[in-house]
Design a protein around this motif. Structure first.
Motif, PDB file in Angstrom:
ATOM      1  N   ALA A  29      29.089  52.945  11.655  1.00 14.92           N
ATOM      2  CA  ALA A  29      28.714  51.983  12.692  1.00 14.92           C
ATOM      3  C   ALA A  29      27.569  51.097  12.211  1.00 14.92           C
ATOM      4  O   ALA A  29      27.535  49.896  12.495  1.00 14.92           O
ATOM      5  N   SER A  67      29.683  58.618  12.975  1.00 13.26           N
ATOM      6  CA  SER A  67      30.072  57.433  13.730  1.00 13.26           C
ATOM      7  C   SER A  67      31.555  57.501  14.052  1.00 13.26           C
ATOM      8  O   SER A  67      32.336  58.180  13.377  1.00 13.26           O
ATOM      9  N   THR A  69      34.756  54.723  15.591  1.00 13.91           N
ATOM     10  CA  THR A  69      35.141  53.352  15.922  1.00 13.91           C
ATOM     11  C   THR A  69      36.429  53.376  16.738  1.00 13.91           C
ATOM     12  O   THR A  69      37.355  54.125  16.417  1.00 13.91           O
ATOM     13  N   GLY A 377      25.832  43.842  14.848  1.00 15.40           N
ATOM     14  CA  GLY A 377      25.398  45.201  15.149  1.00 15.40           C
ATOM     15  C   GLY A 377      23.893  45.304  15.270  1.00 15.40           C
ATOM     16  O   GLY A 377      23.148  44.360  14.955  1.00 15.40           O
ATOM     17  N   SER A 379      20.560  48.597  15.418  1.00 20.66           N
ATOM     18  CA  SER A 379      20.107  49.982  15.469  1.00 20.66           C
ATOM     19  C   SER A 379      18.836  50.062  16.299  1.00 20.66           C
ATOM     20  O   SER A 379      17.988  49.165  16.249  1.00 20.66           O
ATOM     21  N   ASP A 389      23.148  53.633  16.455  1.00 18.23           N
ATOM     22  CA  ASP A 389      23.700  52.436  15.823  1.00 18.23           C
ATOM     23  C   ASP A 389      24.934  51.956  16.589  1.00 18.23           C
ATOM     24  O   ASP A 389      25.808  52.761  16.923  1.00 18.23           O
ATOM     25  N   VAL A 390      24.998  50.662  16.820  1.00 22.56           N
ATOM     26  CA  VAL A 390      26.109  50.066  17.548  1.00 22.56           C
ATOM     27  C   VAL A 390      26.581  48.839  16.783  1.00 22.56           C
ATOM     28  O   VAL A 390      25.766  48.075  16.248  1.00 22.56           O
ATOM     29  N   PRO A 429      34.904  48.098  18.481  1.00 25.26           N
ATOM     30  CA  PRO A 429      33.528  48.542  18.743  1.00 25.26           C
ATOM     31  C   PRO A 429      33.261  49.878  18.048  1.00 25.26           C
ATOM     32  O   PRO A 429      34.173  50.704  17.900  1.00 25.26           O
ATOM     33  N   SER A 430      32.026  50.086  17.639  1.00 22.07           N
ATOM     34  CA  SER A 430      31.675  51.294  16.906  1.00 22.07           C
ATOM     35  C   SER A 430      30.305  51.787  17.339  1.00 22.07           C
ATOM     36  O   SER A 430      29.407  50.991  17.640  1.00 22.07           O
ATOM     37  N   ILE A 431      30.145  53.105  17.374  1.00 22.56           N
ATOM     38  CA  ILE A 431      28.859  53.693  17.718  1.00 22.56           C
ATOM     39  C   ILE A 431      28.583  54.859  16.771  1.00 22.56           C
ATOM     40  O   ILE A 431      29.496  55.588  16.385  1.00 22.56           O
TER      41      ILE A 431
END
Length: 437
Positions: A29, A67, A69, A377, A379, A389-390, A429-431
């Motif tokens: 992420a 992470s 996604t 993104g 953090s 973190d996104v 989207p990812s985290i």
């Protein structure tokens, strides 16, 4: 084995389920926000994926990161003026990394991640169903890693990739329109239209395959860093997959089972290539708070020459060796990170992923085209050593017009060319979260 059965075999494997589009570039992420750069960046435990050599620069006693996604993709095929859209679910590639200090200049760790995967659902009854209905492909990798900082400026690393995977593929064997004509010639009522008269499911799990992920990193000075990373080719072999045939109705079953029943519940063998990947990268810090990075990724898709599927000896006439003839392809990654405060980082990036697909063998299982992928993104560190973190990536294909694929109609045994214009876009989207001490 008669010609009808041989035609069935040709249709059975005319879909190349394992094709361009299944390499995953969403394994962090944090780095997704920077265009998924990382070959020349010191990422702690995440470096085991991007460049094992960089892990040696870590000074952390323990570094844990992970992470996930969510990828929601939509593909469109325009055929004879009509648009057909996929009904895809949400794909969720992930990565988990744990690294620890052995000595001041030696780090070790292990990663679990999904380097390859693809899922697409064109639905059962669209006009291209004889090429593909639905595919779900997953490859998993566990990678123990060692990284040694030989000098204050130079570090090398190596990881052993232990990989396995699964494939679940559906396609039509007999189109409804062809079956309607067959039924009409025999004075029987049938009105299936676009609905597939008979479909097949191929499902299997691969054996474990071994490979290596090696890397090197060098600090030129306090501003510039360079790195290189190489992941070896592997083959995912399915030794005992299972084929299953379904029919639209009882009339179709009675008419077709004599031939298609030969492969119903039969085992098959096949192999999917996981090509080698070479990355070279550079990172530049013009000021302490700003980091710029660029990666060049070269993937050896040329190894995907044929799709081979083999049945037991008594079903040998169903064996097929389908030409794919891919070419090697480049992907370009650039990204930037700016430390707004001591607790917050902002990121921007861009990826351009070129297609390796040979247009002479075009198939809609993963529509092959160059894809442009901007990313953003950030953090946030709410407490010391903890980072949240996104990131978000938008994927848009440049499109492919007049793409053609020729196959043999099972009933008429005549060649049929399916032609369509393809477009694809996706949201990702990812985290992630990481903790170090």
């Amino acid at each position: 084995m008669n010609k009808f059965a041989l035609a069935a075999a040709a249709l059975l494997v005319s879909t190349g389920a394992w094709a361009e589009g299944y390499q995953i570039n969403t394994l962090s992420a944090k780095q997704l926000g920077m265009g998924h750069t990382g070959t020349a960046l010191k990422l702690g435990s995440e470096s085991m994926i991007f460049n094992p050599g960089a892990l040696g620069f870590s000074d952390r006693t323990l570094d844990i990161s992970g992470s996930v996604t969510g990828i929601k993709a939509v593909a469109t095929a325009t055929h004879k003026g009509q648009d057909y859209r996929t009904a895809n679910g949400l794909s969720t590639p992930l990565a988990v990394n744990v690294a620890f200090k052995v000595f001041d200049n030696l780090q070790a760790g292990v990663s679990f991640y999904t380097p390859y995967g693809s899922a697409i659902n064109w639905t059962n009854d669209w006009p291209g169903a004889e090429l593909n209905q639905k595919v779900d492909l997953k490859v998993y990798n566990i990678q123990p890693t060692l990284s040694w900082r030989i000098t204050p400026k130079l570090s090398v690393g190596v990881g052993m990739m232990i990989s396995w995977g699964s494939v679940d593929l559906n396609k039509a064997l007999v189109s409804g329109s062809s079956f309607d004509k067959l039924a009409a010639s025999q004075g029987l009522p049938s009105n299936l239209g676009n609905a597939a008269a008979a479909s097949i499911n191929l499902k299997g799990t691969s054996q474990i395959s071994l490979g290596a992920n090696v890397g090197v990193m060098y600090d030129i000075d306090k501003h510039w860093t360079v790195g290189a990373n190489f992941r070896t080719k592997m083959g995912m072999k399915v030794e005992a997959g299972l084929a299953h045939v379904d029919y639209a109705n009882e009339m179709a079953r009675v008419a077709l089972e004599k031939t298609l029943g030969l492969i119903n519940e039969a085992n098959f063998k096949s192999e999917m290539p996981c090509p080698y990947v070479l990355n070279v990268g550079v990172a530049y810090k013009p000021i302490p708070r700003l980091t710029l990075a660029a990666d060049l990724q070269y993937t050896g898709w040329k190894t995907y020459k044929n799709l081979n599927i083999e049945f037991p000896e008594h079903l040998a006439p169903f064996n097929q060796h389908i030409r794919k003839d891919y070419k090697n392809a480049f992907a370009y990654h650039v990204g930037a990170q700016y430390a707004v405060t001591d607790r917050t980082d902002l990121r921007l990036g861009l990826m351009v992923d070129t297609s390796p697909v040979n247009k002479e063998y075009y198939n809609p299982e993963t529509p092959g085209m160059t894809k442009i992928e901007p990313t953003v993104g950030f953090s946030f560190r709410p407490v010391k050593n903890l980072s949240v973190d996104v990131a978000f990536m938008y994927i848009v294909g440049t499109g492919e017009k007049n793409a053609k694929c020729t196959y043999t109609d099972l009933l008429t045994q005549q060649p049929v060319t399916f032609e369509a214009d393809y477009h694809v876009h996706a949201f990702a989207p990812s985290i992630g979260i990481s903790y170090t001490f």
